[in-house]
Design a protein around this motif. Sequence first.
Motif, PDB file in Angstrom:
ATOM      1  N   VAL A  25     -13.280  23.353   2.270  1.00 24.61           N
ATOM      2  CA  VAL A  25     -12.338  22.748   1.335  1.00 24.61           C
ATOM      3  C   VAL A  25     -13.002  22.347   0.021  1.00 24.61           C
ATOM      4  O   VAL A  25     -12.369  22.385  -1.042  1.00 24.61           O
ATOM      5  CB  VAL A  25     -11.669  21.524   2.006  1.00 24.61           C
ATOM      6  CG1 VAL A  25     -10.847  20.725   1.015  1.00 24.61           C
ATOM      7  CG2 VAL A  25     -10.798  21.978   3.178  1.00 24.61           C
ATOM      8  N   LEU A  26     -14.276  21.993   0.062  1.00 24.74           N
ATOM      9  CA  LEU A  26     -14.964  21.599  -1.178  1.00 24.74           C
ATOM     10  C   LEU A  26     -14.977  22.738  -2.197  1.00 24.74           C
ATOM     11  O   LEU A  26     -14.947  22.494  -3.403  1.00 24.74           O
ATOM     12  CB  LEU A  26     -16.423  21.204  -0.902  1.00 24.74           C
ATOM     13  CG  LEU A  26     -16.708  19.917  -0.141  1.00 24.74           C
ATOM     14  CD1 LEU A  26     -18.189  19.586  -0.239  1.00 24.74           C
ATOM     15  CD2 LEU A  26     -15.876  18.764  -0.650  1.00 24.74           C
ATOM     16  N   ARG A 298      -3.277  20.119   0.952  1.00 22.63           N
ATOM     17  CA  ARG A 298      -3.975  19.784   2.188  1.00 22.63           C
ATOM     18  C   ARG A 298      -4.714  18.463   1.982  1.00 22.63           C
ATOM     19  O   ARG A 298      -5.513  18.329   1.062  1.00 22.63           O
ATOM     20  CB  ARG A 298      -4.972  20.893   2.519  1.00 22.63           C
ATOM     21  CG  ARG A 298      -5.865  20.543   3.677  1.00 22.63           C
ATOM     22  CD  ARG A 298      -6.747  21.697   4.085  1.00 22.63           C
ATOM     23  NE  ARG A 298      -7.773  21.218   5.008  1.00 22.63           N
ATOM     24  CZ  ARG A 298      -8.506  22.005   5.767  1.00 22.63           C
ATOM     25  NH1 ARG A 298      -8.355  23.300   5.713  1.00 22.63           N
ATOM     26  NH2 ARG A 298      -9.416  21.498   6.573  1.00 22.63           N
ATOM     27  N   PRO A 299      -4.474  17.484   2.850  1.00 24.14           N
ATOM     28  CA  PRO A 299      -5.117  16.182   2.645  1.00 24.14           C
ATOM     29  C   PRO A 299      -6.617  16.234   2.936  1.00 24.14           C
ATOM     30  O   PRO A 299      -7.053  16.926   3.851  1.00 24.14           O
ATOM     31  CB  PRO A 299      -4.406  15.278   3.656  1.00 24.14           C
ATOM     32  CG  PRO A 299      -3.916  16.203   4.720  1.00 24.14           C
ATOM     33  CD  PRO A 299      -3.609  17.514   4.037  1.00 24.14           C
ATOM     34  N   LEU A 300      -7.400  15.479   2.157  1.00 26.15           N
ATOM     35  CA  LEU A 300      -8.852  15.437   2.379  1.00 26.15           C
ATOM     36  C   LEU A 300      -9.204  14.577   3.582  1.00 26.15           C
ATOM     37  O   LEU A 300     -10.160  14.869   4.280  1.00 26.15           O
ATOM     38  CB  LEU A 300      -9.560  14.899   1.132  1.00 26.15           C
ATOM     39  CG  LEU A 300      -9.434  15.788  -0.115  1.00 26.15           C
ATOM     40  CD1 LEU A 300     -10.134  15.129  -1.302  1.00 26.15           C
ATOM     41  CD2 LEU A 300     -10.005  17.171   0.138  1.00 26.15           C
ATOM     42  N   LEU A 301      -8.453  13.510   3.814  1.00 24.93           N
ATOM     43  CA  LEU A 301      -8.750  12.589   4.912  1.00 24.93           C
ATOM     44  C   LEU A 301      -7.541  12.430   5.824  1.00 24.93           C
ATOM     45  O   LEU A 301      -6.403  12.473   5.352  1.00 24.93           O
ATOM     46  CB  LEU A 301      -9.120  11.197   4.362  1.00 24.93           C
ATOM     47  CG  LEU A 301     -10.303  11.105   3.405  1.00 24.93           C
ATOM     48  CD1 LEU A 301     -10.440   9.678   2.881  1.00 24.93           C
ATOM     49  CD2 LEU A 301     -11.587  11.523   4.111  1.00 24.93           C
ATOM     50  N   GLU A 302      -7.818  12.211   7.109  1.00 24.41           N
ATOM     51  CA  GLU A 302      -6.755  11.867   8.073  1.00 24.41           C
ATOM     52  C   GLU A 302      -7.316  10.787   8.973  1.00 24.41           C
ATOM     53  O   GLU A 302      -7.913  11.077  10.002  1.00 24.41           O
ATOM     54  CB  GLU A 302      -6.354  13.095   8.896  1.00 24.41           C
ATOM     55  CG  GLU A 302      -5.705  14.159   8.044  1.00 24.41           C
ATOM     56  CD  GLU A 302      -5.187  15.333   8.864  1.00 24.41           C
ATOM     57  OE1 GLU A 302      -4.527  15.096   9.891  1.00 24.41           O
ATOM     58  OE2 GLU A 302      -5.474  16.474   8.468  1.00 24.41           O
ATOM     59  N   LEU A 303      -7.180   9.563   8.555  1.00 23.09           N
ATOM     60  CA  LEU A 303      -7.842   8.442   9.225  1.00 23.09           C
ATOM     61  C   LEU A 303      -6.840   7.409   9.729  1.00 23.09           C
ATOM     62  O   LEU A 303      -7.195   6.253   9.933  1.00 23.09           O
ATOM     63  CB  LEU A 303      -8.864   7.797   8.266  1.00 23.09           C
ATOM     64  CG  LEU A 303     -10.015   8.723   7.826  1.00 23.09           C
ATOM     65  CD1 LEU A 303     -10.839   8.070   6.720  1.00 23.09           C
ATOM     66  CD2 LEU A 303     -10.917   9.083   9.008  1.00 23.09           C
ATOM     67  N   ASP A 304      -5.594   7.837   9.932  1.00 21.45           N
ATOM     68  CA  ASP A 304      -4.538   6.952  10.435  1.00 21.45           C
ATOM     69  C   ASP A 304      -4.315   5.723   9.562  1.00 21.45           C
ATOM     70  O   ASP A 304      -3.885   4.674  10.056  1.00 21.45           O
ATOM     71  CB  ASP A 304      -4.839   6.492  11.878  1.00 21.45           C
ATOM     72  CG  ASP A 304      -4.821   7.653  12.855  1.00 21.45           C
ATOM     73  OD1 ASP A 304      -4.306   8.730  12.496  1.00 21.45           O
ATOM     74  OD2 ASP A 304      -5.318   7.487  13.984  1.00 21.45           O
ATOM     75  N   LEU A 305      -4.597   5.845   8.278  1.00 15.67           N
ATOM     76  CA  LEU A 305      -4.330   4.734   7.366  1.00 15.67           C
ATOM     77  C   LEU A 305      -2.821   4.643   7.145  1.00 15.67           C
ATOM     78  O   LEU A 305      -2.130   5.653   7.068  1.00 15.67           O
ATOM     79  CB  LEU A 305      -5.020   4.950   6.021  1.00 15.67           C
ATOM     80  CG  LEU A 305      -6.522   5.212   6.041  1.00 15.67           C
ATOM     81  CD1 LEU A 305      -7.040   5.390   4.605  1.00 15.67           C
ATOM     82  CD2 LEU A 305      -7.278   4.077   6.713  1.00 15.67           C
ATOM     83  N   LEU A 315     -10.509   6.209  -1.284  1.00 21.23           N
ATOM     84  CA  LEU A 315     -11.525   6.539  -0.278  1.00 21.23           C
ATOM     85  C   LEU A 315     -11.929   8.011  -0.370  1.00 21.23           C
ATOM     86  O   LEU A 315     -13.036   8.388   0.036  1.00 21.23           O
ATOM     87  CB  LEU A 315     -10.948   6.225   1.107  1.00 21.23           C
ATOM     88  CG  LEU A 315     -11.887   6.000   2.282  1.00 21.23           C
ATOM     89  CD1 LEU A 315     -12.836   4.840   2.039  1.00 21.23           C
ATOM     90  CD2 LEU A 315     -11.091   5.755   3.559  1.00 21.23           C
ATOM     91  N   ILE A 319     -15.333  12.528  -2.392  1.00 17.50           N
ATOM     92  CA  ILE A 319     -15.278  13.942  -1.995  1.00 17.50           C
ATOM     93  C   ILE A 319     -14.893  14.801  -3.199  1.00 17.50           C
ATOM     94  O   ILE A 319     -15.448  15.883  -3.410  1.00 17.50           O
ATOM     95  CB  ILE A 319     -14.280  14.132  -0.828  1.00 17.50           C
ATOM     96  CG1 ILE A 319     -14.753  13.318   0.385  1.00 17.50           C
ATOM     97  CG2 ILE A 319     -14.124  15.611  -0.476  1.00 17.50           C
ATOM     98  CD1 ILE A 319     -13.755  13.297   1.539  1.00 17.50           C
TER      99      ILE A 319
END
Lengths: 341, 341
Positions: A25-26, A298-305, A315, A319
């Motif tokens: 993804v980067l 496409r989301p970079l993070l999936e941390l249940d926030l 956050l 990235i």
Amino acid sequence: LDAEAVAAAETAQAGLVKPAGSLGVLEALSAQLAGIARACPPPVPAKPAVGVFAGDHGVLAQGVTPWPSDITFVMCNVFQAGGAAINVLSRAAGASVTVVDMGVAGPYAEGTGPGAELVSKKVRPATSDLAKGAAMSRDEAIQALEAGIAVADQLVDGGADLLVTGDMGIGNTTPSAALIAALTGTAADVVTGRGTGIDDETLALKTGIVASAVERIAEGADAIDVLAEVGGFEHAGIAGFVLGGAARGVPVVLDGVIAGSAALVAQGIAPTAIDYCVAGHRSAEPGHRIALEKLALRPLLELDLRLGEGTGAVLATPIVQASARILNEMATLESVMAGGQ
Amino acid sequence: LDAEAVAAAETAQAGLVKPAGSLGVLEALSAQLAGIARACPPPVPAKPAVGVFAGDHGVLAQGVTPWPSDITFVMCNVFQAGGAAINVLSRAAGASVTVVDMGVAGPYAEGTGPGAELVSKKVRPATSDLAKGAAMSRDEAIQALEAGIAVADQLVDGGADLLVTGDMGIGNTTPSAALIAALTGTAADVVTGRGTGIDDETLALKTGIVASAVERIAEGADAIDVLAEVGGFEHAGIAGFVLGGAARGVPVVLDGVIAGSAALVAQGIAPTAIDYCVAGHRSAEPGHRIALEKLALRPLLELDLRLGEGTGAVLATPIVQASARILNEMATLESVMAGGQ
């Protein structure tokens, strides 16, 4: 986006000292940043700025959340003092925080505290109850969109090179769900979630309100009509912020479901604005997945926030910065093979 | 972990000025850091140190990868010069880079360059071909584990408060797949993947080699026996690094599938060492998912990275730091309600 810069970034990525595609993804993100900056390598974003758009919601009268409307006002003061999660994460990321009163119910002063600058763009203290009629007039929606654009302009004029969306508004997952349902053509029960925590009975009530509000929207309504009918002032502000960032050629990192629903409004007004957006994270709220699919992000993070404020987006900023750094700083295969390293 | 500090962190999270649980994974991570530090709030990690363990593999004789073994040596020099992806991402994260020659085939000098310090712990130039017999002796496996522990000690003595695992070794997804198959009891075709890119025919060859190597392992073999039979010197170094970090009470951020397979070895030797581990990311390699399930670790990032070097782990360090900052810096509900904000 600038197709030449995107292509140059893709070519450059393939020539760096690593297997092709191995940075996943980067690599795509770095090409997007090149396209936005119209340059390869793109500059590494150095001054992220979070815009936290705040507003209250008439639909609270229906009991869609156990939290009182006052909390919106209280949290704006916490932002100013610097003790909220968005303050902590913004300090960590080196990002400034600007809180924009789009329509907070309480009294509200402009000014600057240790945690954030407060800017008043108050359209009106809280929207009307979207369970009973339009949340705002079309003129108010336009005024709020323009306010969001103006905030983006102000931050970019001040040197911001990465805009980050944030929100504060008790009850604002209800208008978010309605916007997503209306703008993606998805059933209310698929997109409506528990927000920061409600029981089954309240969820059923909330879903019913979303469904009937969306049913009111006239055939052929445009994105601004939808926003006026079922949105919130902070959603309008964020939609304007996205449009303003795109117009200024600055990447915009989107936070959770509120930002996702607001970005759908921006997409309805100017589809190419989404080319400038990065999905910082995917929140636990079910509508967010539907919104991201429509936005093709496409989301970079999936941390249940599921806090909002911009926490997931800020956050993710390291990235975004890292992807640009890769194109600026990595050695090429050619230089290594030539013994240049 | 210190149960009292973990409980204190959970209580503290519930009292911060946000809905309970709304920071998702960050909340659990902050409690883990408190348990590791035996203090709540835990200190915010300020000196991350990446250990890049490098080695070569006799199994390359079988043609499991199109890349030549020489690349391992070349990349160590790129790390030293500072032009590799891990250098770029470590600079962004404020992390030091130490490259440890565990068993590189090429000649190799110790020393310090602008990008990394090189440390020689060379057990032997490359493992033996695991397709034909044990990759190393049990004594060599122990020597390599001890070297990894010593590197962790050295970095912590130098002030590092967050250890980050990295690897370099052409062909090292083959021993990784074999370690994961053996230590989780999973079939070779489930855990064997394409590494940095191989065709269907090579994948079938690689899978067959993994399957027959694992079949050789005797009933009742311990984790060190498994490591010796089918592992690599860099895997052994990383397993020791994990054990060393845990023994010193320092959190260890794991990179991709090589780190995941090495952590399974550490788990086999001392199960509680994994309490000190954070999974930085999940790589695209299929065995990594299986390894993380056995380790009971949830990855912070899933960005389709498959480069190794420590890139995914160091990219996740700002999230680890942010979770500790939340406990240190956020205001409490109580202080806000008392007007303290």
